[in-house]
Scaffold this motif. Structure first.
Motif, PDB file in Angstrom:
ATOM      1  N   GLU A 108      93.218  85.671  13.666  1.00  0.00           N
ATOM      2  CA  GLU A 108      94.359  85.281  14.502  1.00  0.00           C
ATOM      3  C   GLU A 108      95.203  86.489  14.885  1.00  0.00           C
ATOM      4  O   GLU A 108      95.683  86.600  16.024  1.00  0.00           O
ATOM      5  N   GLU A 109      95.382  87.430  13.958  1.00  0.00           N
ATOM      6  CA  GLU A 109      96.143  88.639  14.256  1.00  0.00           C
ATOM      7  C   GLU A 109      95.483  89.454  15.363  1.00  0.00           C
ATOM      8  O   GLU A 109      96.163  89.996  16.242  1.00  0.00           O
ATOM      9  N   ARG A 110      94.164  89.535  15.360  1.00  0.00           N
ATOM     10  CA  ARG A 110      93.446  90.376  16.318  1.00  0.00           C
ATOM     11  C   ARG A 110      93.239  89.699  17.670  1.00  0.00           C
ATOM     12  O   ARG A 110      93.236  90.373  18.707  1.00  0.00           O
ATOM     13  N   LEU A 111      93.044  88.390  17.648  1.00  0.00           N
ATOM     14  CA  LEU A 111      92.633  87.701  18.876  1.00  0.00           C
ATOM     15  C   LEU A 111      93.669  86.734  19.420  1.00  0.00           C
ATOM     16  O   LEU A 111      93.687  86.461  20.636  1.00  0.00           O
ATOM     17  N   GLY A 112      94.511  86.213  18.560  1.00  0.00           N
ATOM     18  CA  GLY A 112      95.452  85.180  18.975  1.00  0.00           C
ATOM     19  C   GLY A 112      94.791  83.810  18.965  1.00  0.00           C
ATOM     20  O   GLY A 112      93.643  83.659  19.396  1.00  0.00           O
TER      21      GLY A 112
ATOM     22  N   GLY B 158      80.224  75.714  16.917  1.00  0.00           N
ATOM     23  CA  GLY B 158      80.914  75.576  15.642  1.00  0.00           C
ATOM     24  C   GLY B 158      81.070  76.887  14.911  1.00  0.00           C
ATOM     25  O   GLY B 158      81.260  76.895  13.696  1.00  0.00           O
ATOM     26  N   THR B 159      81.019  77.997  15.637  1.00  0.00           N
ATOM     27  CA  THR B 159      81.097  79.310  14.992  1.00  0.00           C
ATOM     28  C   THR B 159      82.424  80.026  15.203  1.00  0.00           C
ATOM     29  O   THR B 159      82.708  81.001  14.510  1.00  0.00           O
ATOM     30  N   ASN B 160      83.232  79.607  16.173  1.00  0.00           N
ATOM     31  CA  ASN B 160      84.414  80.356  16.618  1.00  0.00           C
ATOM     32  C   ASN B 160      84.027  81.640  17.353  1.00  0.00           C
ATOM     33  O   ASN B 160      84.840  82.551  17.530  1.00  0.00           O
ATOM     34  N   LEU B 161      82.776  81.718  17.812  1.00  0.00           N
ATOM     35  CA  LEU B 161      82.274  82.924  18.473  1.00  0.00           C
ATOM     36  C   LEU B 161      81.671  82.641  19.846  1.00  0.00           C
ATOM     37  O   LEU B 161      81.277  83.573  20.545  1.00  0.00           O
TER      38      LEU B 161
ATOM     39  N   LYS C 134      77.656  81.237  26.081  1.00  0.00           N
ATOM     40  CA  LYS C 134      77.111  82.476  25.549  1.00  0.00           C
ATOM     41  C   LYS C 134      78.057  82.995  24.470  1.00  0.00           C
ATOM     42  O   LYS C 134      79.222  82.581  24.389  1.00  0.00           O
ATOM     43  N   TRP C 135      77.566  83.897  23.627  1.00  0.00           N
ATOM     44  CA  TRP C 135      78.426  84.520  22.628  1.00  0.00           C
ATOM     45  C   TRP C 135      79.503  85.326  23.342  1.00  0.00           C
ATOM     46  O   TRP C 135      79.206  86.054  24.296  1.00  0.00           O
TER      47      TRP C 135
ATOM     48  N   LEU D  12      83.430  89.073  19.601  1.00  0.00           N
ATOM     49  CA  LEU D  12      82.513  89.872  18.788  1.00  0.00           C
ATOM     50  C   LEU D  12      82.998  91.310  18.649  1.00  0.00           C
ATOM     51  O   LEU D  12      82.961  91.887  17.555  1.00  0.00           O
ATOM     52  N   ASN D  13      83.484  91.882  19.739  1.00  0.00           N
ATOM     53  CA  ASN D  13      83.951  93.274  19.689  1.00  0.00           C
ATOM     54  C   ASN D  13      85.188  93.413  18.808  1.00  0.00           C
ATOM     55  O   ASN D  13      85.291  94.363  18.007  1.00  0.00           O
ATOM     56  N   GLU D  14      86.143  92.496  18.948  1.00  0.00           N
ATOM     57  CA  GLU D  14      87.379  92.579  18.157  1.00  0.00           C
ATOM     58  C   GLU D  14      87.094  92.405  16.667  1.00  0.00           C
ATOM     59  O   GLU D  14      87.776  92.997  15.832  1.00  0.00           O
ATOM     60  N   LEU D  15      86.104  91.606  16.349  1.00  0.00           N
ATOM     61  CA  LEU D  15      85.776  91.360  14.941  1.00  0.00           C
ATOM     62  C   LEU D  15      84.692  92.303  14.422  1.00  0.00           C
ATOM     63  O   LEU D  15      84.342  92.246  13.242  1.00  0.00           O
ATOM     64  N   ASN D  16      84.164  93.147  15.316  1.00  0.00           N
ATOM     65  CA  ASN D  16      83.107  94.093  14.956  1.00  0.00           C
ATOM     66  C   ASN D  16      81.898  93.374  14.372  1.00  0.00           C
ATOM     67  O   ASN D  16      81.324  93.769  13.353  1.00  0.00           O
TER      68      ASN D  16
END
Length: 514
Positions: free
Chosen positions: A114-118, A180-183, A190-191, A196-200
């Motif tokens: 949440e901090e990184r993506l909102g 169901g992945t939050n991704l 699509k992913w 993906l980039n923000e979470l590495n």
């Protein structure tokens, strides 16, 4: 001639293998159970090897029971529990037990997301708010706490996707499970690169997403030997259990709605577009039909609550059931009928596993409010069932508020749909007419079978389900109960809010001393 479709429903407590004809007729089914592990408070895991053993054993048992040769199976398709996290190595071997949907250990990682993506970006992109319940936070927990395992991880899989790999050697998933992945980008299917980039998280860790009716491949020679199926039999990907249940319940066109009353429970409907709640209390999956979506709200402990109550406080009913070869719930239901609607002012908060929709509160816990010296066991029994109904009513109200047009009747499927007492409580609390189809416990498997039929061209589209799962009975609400239950519903809702701070303090206590 290949005229049967084999559907496997990989649930939380076991795998149900079901054989349907290409005309949608139920031929036979078997259930192979497997355990659930709870290593710590909030941790819920399963051994993926149990999934594979269940598929192999139940396939053989089913074919033998039905008297069907393997060559008569036209296709195999899957429904599976969603929101899991199973890291596998480069050979596809599991590196640890699968962290399943009910696990909430990754609260810290969800906060970091949440901090990184909102919260709003993730909700509008994936159709789901950020939560420890979803696969992304669980994968981040593995990375933070099990570095060696994460370093050897080649793919993160869901339950059905692991079995598909075992059968075909291919890493694939479908749009419903991916959502169901939050991704996963719900609209573009699509992913999502930003997430993906923000979470590495490398995209290479994720299986390739497909429509549910796509073919994953044919059964390999090794898998044929282990399952007893014919080598080369088409494996259709299938979907998450929620989306398969949606099809099995006949919810394949805009506006129709259903409720699954199982260990967890959810209310969902079909729509042409994602449905976003301003407060982000509900969420949206992709339907098995990739042109549709399934807005939904899911509570954690519905049947879990009833099962917990039975195992914890109903030893007498269990003993009577064993003596008479009857289901102990039959005796509990008799007690429910001895208590009036409203359980003599007793309220149950069904938060044994924390809560997802609509609360999204990992610290929420169950409670019985209103106990007195006059409380009898039947009151507690009724309060358990009413508490689940009240919690589902919150979800129902939100979906109606945010969807164009009101929801009329609701189709009920799942194990809980066997109990007429509970069904009448649901109808009275919701003030909705309920429809119970002939195949209610097999509805999820039937949805997967229809998906398999679409995949091999046996069915034109998902509307074929209308021919297969006809209505067995309807339950009408009692209008005289509307005001009484509305009053209790308001108290139920306020009770949760009043206990939020207490639940936080109890969580702090557990973290410190347990």
């Amino acid at each position: 001639m290949s005229e049967y479709i084999l559907a496997h429903d990989l649930g939380t407590t076991g795998n149900k293998a079901t054989l349907f004809t290409v005309k949608g007729e139920l031929k036979s089914s078997v259930l192979y159970e497997y355990p659930v592990s709870y290593p710590h408070d909030g941790w819920v895991e399963q051994d993926p090897q149990d999934f594979w053993k269940a598929v192999c054993m139940s396939t053989g048992q089913l074919l033998e029971k039905a008297g069907i040769p393997a060559g008569d199976v036209a296709a195999i398709c899957f429904s599976g529990q969603m929101m899991g996290c199973l890291p596998v190595d480069a050979k596809g071997s599991p590196l640890r037990p699968m962290i399943i949907w009910a696990d909430t250990r990754a609260e810290k990682q969800a906060g970091q997301m949440e901090e990184r993506l909102g919260m709003e970006y993730v909700y509008k992109t994936t159709g789901h708010r950020i939560s420890a319940s979803y696969s992304a936070a669980k994968l981040l927990w593995v990375r933070a706490n099990e570095e060696d395992i994460y370093g050897r991880t080649a793919k993160m899989l869901h339950a059905k996707d692991y079995i598909i790999f075992k059968l075909t050697g291919n890493y694939v998933t479908d749009y419903s499970d991916a959502s169901g992945t939050n991704l996963f980008d719900l609209v573009n299917k699509k992913w999502d690169e930003k997430i993906l980039n923000e979470l590495n998280i490398p995209a290479s860790l994720l299986p390739e997403p497909h429509p549910s009716s796509d073919t994953a491949g044919g059964i390999s020679a090794q898998a044929a030997r282990e399952t007893g199926l014919r080598e080369g039999t088409p494996v259709i990907i299938g979907g998450g259990d929620g989306s398969c249940a949606c099809v099995g319940a006949g919810v394949v066109s805009k506006g129709s709605a259903y409720n699954v009353l199982g260990s967890s429970s959810w209310i969902s409907l079909a729509s042409k577009a994602p449905v976003y709640d301003p407060q982000m209390r509900t969420f949206t999956w992709v339907h098995l039909d990739p042109s549709l979506y399934t807005p939904c709200g899911t509570m954690q402990a519905a049947g879990y609550s009833y099962n917990w109550y039975k195992n914890t406080l109903c030893g007498e009913e269990i003993s009577r059931g064993l003596q008479n070869s009857e289901n102990p719930y039959k005796y509990i239901d008799c007690d429910v009928l001895l208590s009036p609607p409203g359980a003599n002012g007793l309220i149950y908060l069904p938060y044994l596993l924390g809560e997802r929709s609509p609360r999204w509160d990992i610290n929420a816990r169950g409670a019985l409010l209103g106990l007195s010296v006059s409380t009898v066991k039947g009151d507690i029994s009724r309060a358990i069932l009413e508490g689940v109904a009240f919690n589902l009513k919150i979800i129902l109200n939100i979906l109606e508020q945010n969807s164009p047009g009101s929801i009329g009747g609701i189709t009920i499927i799942g194990g809980g749909a066997k109990g007429d007492v509970w069904l009448q409580i649901l109808a009275d609390v919701w003030q909705k007419e309920l429809t119970v189809p002939v195949l209610r416990e097999e509805a999820t498997s039937l949805g997967a079978a229809v998906c398999g039929g679409v995949g091999i061209g046996a069915f034109c589209d998902y509307s074929e389900i209308k021919k297969f799962n006809r209505t067995e009975k309807t339950i009408k609400p009692n209008p005289a109960m509307a005001r009484r239950y509305e009053t209790l519903f308001s108290i139920f809702d306020e009770s949760y809010n009043s206990l939020k701070d207490i639940n936080v303090r109890l969580a702090e206590y557990r973290n410190k001393y347990l």
